[in-house]
Design an enzyme around this catalytic site. Structure first.
Site, PDB file in Angstrom:
ATOM      1  N   ALA A 125       0.832  -1.199   0.000  1.00 38.98           N
ATOM      2  CA  ALA A 125       0.000   0.000   0.000  1.00 38.98           C
ATOM      3  C   ALA A 125       0.868   1.251   0.000  1.00 38.98           C
ATOM      4  O   ALA A 125       1.986   1.246   0.526  1.00 38.98           O
ATOM      5  CB  ALA A 125      -0.919   0.000   1.219  1.00 38.98           C
ATOM      6  N   GLY A 145       0.209  -5.163   0.993  1.00 43.27           N
ATOM      7  CA  GLY A 145      -1.015  -5.148   0.205  1.00 43.27           C
ATOM      8  C   GLY A 145      -0.836  -5.785  -1.159  1.00 43.27           C
ATOM      9  O   GLY A 145      -1.794  -6.314  -1.734  1.00 43.27           O
ATOM     10  N   GLU A 152      -1.381  -9.392  -0.551  1.00 46.66           N
ATOM     11  CA  GLU A 152      -2.805  -9.598  -0.263  1.00 46.66           C
ATOM     12  C   GLU A 152      -3.621  -9.576  -1.554  1.00 46.66           C
ATOM     13  O   GLU A 152      -4.538 -10.386  -1.742  1.00 46.66           O
ATOM     14  CB  GLU A 152      -3.290  -8.519   0.708  1.00 46.66           C
ATOM     15  N   GLU A 155       4.162  -5.696   7.295  1.00 48.05           N
ATOM     16  CA  GLU A 155       3.456  -4.635   8.022  1.00 48.05           C
ATOM     17  C   GLU A 155       3.885  -4.536   9.482  1.00 48.05           C
ATOM     18  O   GLU A 155       3.910  -3.441  10.066  1.00 48.05           O
ATOM     19  CB  GLU A 155       1.937  -4.873   7.951  1.00 48.05           C
TER      20      GLU A 155
END
Length: 669
Positions: free
Chosen positions: A475, A520, A523, A543
């Site tokens: 992200a 992300g 993911e 993260e």
């Protein structure tokens, strides 16, 4: 062949030599590492140990550092101005020599003459030269058929490519053995079939640098504008001038001087010449095209994206022309030329892939302009390019160029590139300068693109991948400045909604992963149906290192793919793992060489596109919904979908085709 190679002597323990020795030792070979004094050798051994410790920390080597180090024996190669008996003895025991001494022909010829005298008759003598002809080096020996180029790239431990260069008299057996050895050392190879100055990579890189110089010296653009274009429009890892500084202006100066003396025609570049004469070699000197805090202190130059104002074709036309010459002269194959620039220079696309995307008609026009306006006679378009244009093979827009294409539709969004090659479609995360960091805008556009493609009956499968060097590094944390917890909750929810849309999409979604798939990015990848990763891919959920946890399904999908224990380990340590480990854990389905990633994804997508669309959706739903319930509910769902499919036309077609012994043509009805 390399299977018979047990002992290797590496002569030269400098930047390249010690890295080559390290690779050989990791691969299990006994290694003699030679240089002119023990100070150089001790420094080399320290650097090898440091590198091995770093690799061990990342889980990239299977043995202990001490075990690998025990295979390397340092020897002093010169005593009293002559090559030593120690070197002679090492060569007499070795099956393969790799020379990595300074780029001076007379020095290399002296060494090869000595090696020819003392090495086994069966031994292969290889040079790591980046510019000097193998034929001239081999002339100093009585075994030119066993002399070969084995050009590693810096740093050898990290760079995946080796150019295997055939001299005029190098035997095919020698080439094959060298390719085999390079593969055992974990490298990918390209074969240079003719001994041309600069081989493949440096000839094409030379043309790129020549183009950059022409544009700046003719007053067309600034250094920063050229570099911004290279980075942000072409997607190259560095700007052209930035790369020269980083690698050393002196290095490139010597390489291109050696090439020019042997017939490589290029426009004079006073920018590099002035810097070279002033001793401003770049990062190593603290000053080059750009300035740095201190010698050997690299800080990225300020190259703003908004400065990308050059037509990228003006940078790439000469490299494409050079590649066409290499292909027409049978110096290397199309596949090897593209592979060389991808692996040796880190380009996101092959030079011929760039050519097809630009359009060969435009490439020829650009070359003619460079020849006319800049007075560069050797910019004359190669006959191969002219012939292809005459035949209408001008690239993607014609469906055929250096490669064959079907009908192609492209739609460029702010953060994505959507390309339809019926019956498949590609969704390409297109923020390469930010390693395809996932922003709220990208989430919105991904959802929109998926909806549009889902409505198209002529698209049967979707491939999700990333532009540039990565799938997605995660992200975009810069978008989270001054946000509240409720803002983050909304972002997480929308991201989760996107991953659910992908997971329960009515068409197969293949994820092609290269470079990084982190946070992300991983993911997003895990929400797809099938994941194919390149050998250089690194995956992880880092993260925790920033103080939080995955927020777009990572804690759930990773546990389902790899199991709870593995998921906890990866999430709680924040470690990255190579694609090979991810495959073993079940996170990715298969791992392929980087140059085959797109081909493998396309091949699989086309295979799935031939299957009955309704049955594919049913299979997805039976598996994914079944996993979210108990075995009894899952079996009932399976039976229900199984029975419903018997009401479709596709089942009738499938059974009929089976009985008629022909290939079925499913229509999704």
């Amino acid at each position: 062949m390399a299977g018979e190679v047990k002992t290797i002597t590496v002569v030269g323990a400098g930047t390249m030599g010690h890295g080559i020795a390290e690779l050989a030792a990791i691969a299990g070979f006994k290694v003699y590492l030679a240089d002119i004094n023990m100070d150089i050798l001790n420094n080399a051994l320290q650097r090898i140990r440091w590198s091995l410790e770093k690799l061990a920390e990342k889980g990239r080597i299977r043995e202990s550092v001490e075990t690998v180090m025990s295979r390397i024996t340092p020897i002093v190669s010169v005593r009293d101005g002559e090559y030593s008996e120690d070197l002679a003895k090492a060569l007499s025991e070795s099956d393969f020599m790799i020379e990595a001494i300074p780029e001076k022909l007379e020095l290399k010829q002296q060494l090869f003459a000595f090696a020819d005298k003392h090495a086994k008759e069966t031994a292969i003598l290889a040079s790591n030269t980046s510019s000097l002809p193998i034929t001239e080096i081999a002339a100093a020996t009585s075994r030119p058929e066993k002399v070969v180029g084995m050009h590693f790239f810096n740093p050898p431990v990290l760079m995946p490519l080796v150019e295997v260069v055939k001299g005029e008299k190098t035997s095919e057996e020698t080439v094959a053995a060298t390719v085999d050895l390079a593969k055992k050392m974990g490298k990918q190879t390209v074969v240079v079939k003719k001994d041309v100055p600069g081989f493949i990579v440096n000839r094409i890189l030379g043309r790129l640098m020549e183009s950059a110089c022409l544009l700046v010296e003719r007053g067309e653009y600034t250094v920063v504008q050229v570099d911004a274009t290279a980075k942000y429009l072409l997607g190259l890892p560095m700007g052209v001038f930035e790369l020269a500084d980083y690698s050393g202006i002196d290095v490139f100066y010597y390489v291109f001087e050696a090439m020019s003396r042997r017939g490589f025609r290029s426009a004079k570049c006073s920018i590099f010449e002035e810097k070279f004469k002033a001793g401003e070699y770049g990062v190593k000197a603290g000053k080059g095209i750009y300035s740095y805090p201190a010698p050997n202190k690299y800080v990225k130059p300020n190259i703003p994206r908004e400065e990308a104002k050059v037509d990228p074709l003006l940078l790439m036309a000469l490299p494409i022309n050079e590649a066409a010459w290499l292909l027409r002269e049978d110096v290397a194959t199309r596949e090897d030329i593209d592979k060389a620039v991808k692996l040796g220079l880190g380009w996101p696309k092959g030079v011929f892939e760039y050519a097809d995307e630009f359009g060969l008609d435009r490439v020829v026009e650009a070359l003619e302009r460079i020849k006319r306006d800049f007075g560069v006679d050797h910019a004359e378009p190669d006959p191969l390019l002219k012939k292809m244009v005459e035949e209408g093979r001008i690239g993607r827009k014609a469906g055929k160029g250096f490669y064959e294409y079907g009908e192609v539709e492209e739609k460029k969004m702010e953060t994505l590139l959507v390309r339809v090659e019926k019956p498949i479609a590609w969704i390409v995360l297109n923020r390469p300068d930010k390693l395809n960091a996932i922003s709220p805008k990208m989430i919105m556009e991904l959802s929109q693109a998926l909806d549009e493609l889902e409505e198209r009956s002529d698209v049967r499968a979707v491939i999700l991948t990333g532009a540039g060097r990565a799938f997605s590094a995660g992200a975009d944390v810069t978008a989270f400045a001054q946000v509240t917890p409720i803002d983050i909750l909304r972002f997480s929810r929308k991201f989760q909604e996107l991953t659910l849309k992908i997971q329960f999409y009515t068409k197969p979604v293949i994820v092609a992963i290269k470079g990084y798939a982190l946070g992300g990015g991983l993911e997003l990848a895990m929400s797809g149906d099938i994941r194919i990763a390149s050998e250089d891919a690194m995956l992880g959920q880092p993260e925790i290192n920033l103080g939080f946890i995955p927020g777009a399904g990572g804690t759930q999908r990773l546990a389902r793919l790899a199991g709870p224990a593995r998921a906890k380990e990866l999430i709680m340590t924040g470690d990255m793992i190579p694609a090979s480990d991810a495959e073993k854990m079940g996170i990715v389905n298969r791992v392929v060489p980087p140059e085959l990633l797109e081909q493998e994804a396309r091949s699989l997508a086309l295979k799935l596109a031939e299957k009955p669309p309704i049955a594919l959706a049913a299979a997805k739903y039976a598996i994914d919904f079944g996993l979210e319930s108990n075995i009894w509910a899952g079996l009932q769902l399976e039976a229900s979908l199984f029975s419903v499919l018997f009401s479709t036309e596709d089942v009738i077609e499938g059974v009929t085709a089976f009985l008629e012994k022909r290939k079925p043509k499913f229509k999704g009805r």
